[in-house]
Design a protein around this motif. Structure first.
Motif, PDB file in Angstrom:
ATOM      1  N   GLY A 147      -7.126   2.016 -11.962  1.00 47.90           N
ATOM      2  CA  GLY A 147      -6.960   3.143 -12.861  1.00 47.90           C
ATOM      3  C   GLY A 147      -5.547   3.675 -12.948  1.00 47.90           C
ATOM      4  N   MET A 148      -4.662   3.209 -12.066  1.00 45.84           N
ATOM      5  CA  MET A 148      -3.278   3.657 -12.123  1.00 45.84           C
ATOM      6  C   MET A 148      -2.635   3.303 -13.462  1.00 45.84           C
ATOM      7  SD  MET A 148      -1.641   2.871  -8.352  1.00 45.84           S
ATOM      8  CE  MET A 148       0.033   3.171  -8.953  1.00 45.84           C
ATOM      9  N   PHE A 149      -2.992   2.142 -13.986  1.00 43.90           N
ATOM     10  CA  PHE A 149      -2.418   1.653 -15.244  1.00 43.90           C
ATOM     11  C   PHE A 149      -3.536   1.231 -16.192  1.00 43.90           C
ATOM     12  CE2 PHE A 149       0.733   0.857 -11.948  1.00 43.90           C
ATOM     13  CZ  PHE A 149       1.898   1.351 -12.519  1.00 43.90           C
ATOM     14  N   TYR A 189      -2.599  -6.944  -7.266  1.00 41.37           N
ATOM     15  CA  TYR A 189      -3.121  -6.160  -6.152  1.00 41.37           C
ATOM     16  C   TYR A 189      -3.532  -4.761  -6.613  1.00 41.37           C
ATOM     17  CZ  TYR A 189      -3.267  -3.952  -1.515  1.00 41.37           C
ATOM     18  OH  TYR A 189      -3.657  -3.279  -0.381  1.00 41.37           O
ATOM     19  N   ILE A 190      -2.674  -4.122  -7.411  1.00 40.09           N
ATOM     20  CA  ILE A 190      -3.006  -2.789  -7.930  1.00 40.09           C
ATOM     21  C   ILE A 190      -4.258  -2.859  -8.797  1.00 40.09           C
ATOM     22  CG2 ILE A 190      -2.228  -0.903  -9.421  1.00 40.09           C
ATOM     23  CD1 ILE A 190       0.648  -1.601  -8.606  1.00 40.09           C
ATOM     24  N   LEU A 191      -4.375  -3.899  -9.587  1.00 41.08           N
ATOM     25  CA  LEU A 191      -5.516  -4.059 -10.488  1.00 41.08           C
ATOM     26  C   LEU A 191      -6.843  -3.985  -9.733  1.00 41.08           C
ATOM     27  CD1 LEU A 191      -6.550  -4.798 -13.383  1.00 41.08           C
ATOM     28  CD2 LEU A 191      -6.321  -7.207 -12.689  1.00 41.08           C
ATOM     29  N   GLY A 238       6.465  -9.316  -8.156  1.00 40.09           N
ATOM     30  CA  GLY A 238       6.054  -8.169  -8.960  1.00 40.09           C
ATOM     31  C   GLY A 238       4.731  -8.420  -9.665  1.00 40.09           C
ATOM     32  N   GLY A 239       4.493  -9.666 -10.082  1.00 45.01           N
ATOM     33  CA  GLY A 239       3.203 -10.027 -10.665  1.00 45.01           C
ATOM     34  C   GLY A 239       2.093  -9.975  -9.638  1.00 45.01           C
ATOM     35  N   GLU A 247       0.832  -1.206   0.000  1.00 43.56           N
ATOM     36  CA  GLU A 247       0.000   0.000   0.000  1.00 43.56           C
ATOM     37  C   GLU A 247       0.868   1.260   0.000  1.00 43.56           C
ATOM     38  OE1 GLU A 247      -3.450   1.437  -0.782  1.00 43.56           O
ATOM     39  OE2 GLU A 247      -3.450  -0.644  -0.079  1.00 43.56           O
ATOM     40  N   ASP A 248       1.917   1.269   0.816  1.00 47.92           N
ATOM     41  CA  ASP A 248       2.841   2.412   0.841  1.00 47.92           C
ATOM     42  C   ASP A 248       3.587   2.536  -0.478  1.00 47.92           C
ATOM     43  OD1 ASP A 248       2.181   3.044   3.483  1.00 47.92           O
ATOM     44  OD2 ASP A 248       3.730   1.712   4.295  1.00 47.92           O
ATOM     45  N   TYR A 249       3.971   1.419  -1.031  1.00 51.24           N
ATOM     46  CA  TYR A 249       4.734   1.423  -2.284  1.00 51.24           C
ATOM     47  C   TYR A 249       3.878   1.923  -3.449  1.00 51.24           C
ATOM     48  CZ  TYR A 249       8.124  -0.295  -5.731  1.00 51.24           C
ATOM     49  OH  TYR A 249       9.041  -0.402  -6.754  1.00 51.24           O
TER      50      TYR A 249
END
Length: 281
Positions: free
Chosen positions: A174-176, A167-169, A161-162, A128-130
């Motif tokens: 919307g970040m990527f 997790y971001i997805l 990394g995958g 989350e911080d990253y």
């Protein structure tokens, strides 16, 4: 002899010229120090501009790489020829280093994992911080310095990394616009990523992203050795099937199983096939 001569002439414009007794440098690349002031950690960004960047005024899509000390040179080399001959759209490549004051394995374990693993001795759960660091600091740095198209960011991650990309997805998709998830460590923390996707699906019927998921066909205990505990092929296929069955609106999804590839060898193939799927002209 004639055939070898033709090949040499054909590839010379792509390979360029390297002077003897000088260290090799990736063309059009630079390194930028960058600090996560909130966590008091120092990183580096490895930047490679496209060949046409200096002669153009347009904005370029950006490919963001985790594990940059390994991935940056691979992606730079793999994309150089297809971008040069215009079979792949040109893009800016940005590699994000590990924390400079922390051993690589510990830096990625902390930054790329979404939850704290109570029975692990070393730090975990810093994703989350990253993510906030990437969103609020790295994006701003890249998009202020360079003609970067903020609507066309691509995330590339392998192994932990995958996992971070998955997790971001679901946390801040919307970040990527695009995600390349190579051999994602979906086993982490009792496969918590599947719980996160389940929660996401209960509140959303759309997932606006292009997602390329890959796995080596040998990434399972039978082939990886006695110390390998996880059937990552099974997990990755389950991940793909789960997203497919949801029928999320605006989701474009591809699974790529790499024949005869192990966890140690899959990434170069993942990178070029995933990027070609996204940027093929």
């Amino acid at each position: 002899m004639y055939f070898r001569f033709i090949l040499l002439v054909f590839f010379l414009p792509v390979l360029g010229h390297v002077k003897s007794n000088e260290p090799f440098e990736i063309p059009r690349s630079t390194t930028i120090p960058i600090t996560d002031a909130i966590q008091d950690r120092d990183y580096e960004l490895f930047i490679k501009l496209s060949k046409s960047y200096e002669s153009s005024n347009k904005k370029y899509p950006v490919i963001y790489l985790t594990d940059a000390m390994y991935t940056f040179q691979i992606v730079s080399g793999a994309t150089r020829y297809p971008m040069t001959v215009n079979t792949m759209e040109e893009a800016i490549i940005v590699g994000i280093s590990w924390d400079k004051e922390t051993p690589a394995a510990l830096s990625r374990q902390r930054d790329y994992t979404p939850t704290v693993k109570a029975n692990w001795e070393d730090p975990t759960g810093g994703a989350e911080d990253y993510i906030k660091f990437i969103r609020d600091v790295i994006f701003k740095e890249v998009e202020t310095r360079f003609r970067a198209d903020s609507s066309r960011r691509t995330y590339v991650g392998n192994s932990f990394g995958g996992l971070l990309g998955a997790y971001i997805l679901f946390k801040d998709g919307g970040m990527f616009k695009n995600y390349i998830l190579g051999s994602p460590s979906l086993w982490y923390d009792d496969r918590v990523i599947f719980d996160l996707e389940e929660s996401y699906s209960q509140e959303n019927d759309n997932l606006r992203a292009n997602v390329f998921v890959s796995i080596g066909s040998l990434e399972m205990p039978k082939y990886q050795g006695s110390g390998w505990k996880h059937d990552m092929v099974k997990d990755t296929k389950k991940f793909y099937d789960t997203l497919k069955k949801r029928e999320y609106l605006d989701l474009k999804l591809k699974l790529f199983v790499i024949d005869d590839a192990t966890h140690e060898t899959d990434f170069p193939t993942t990178a070029i096939h995933g990027l070609y799927w996204l940027y093929k002209i």
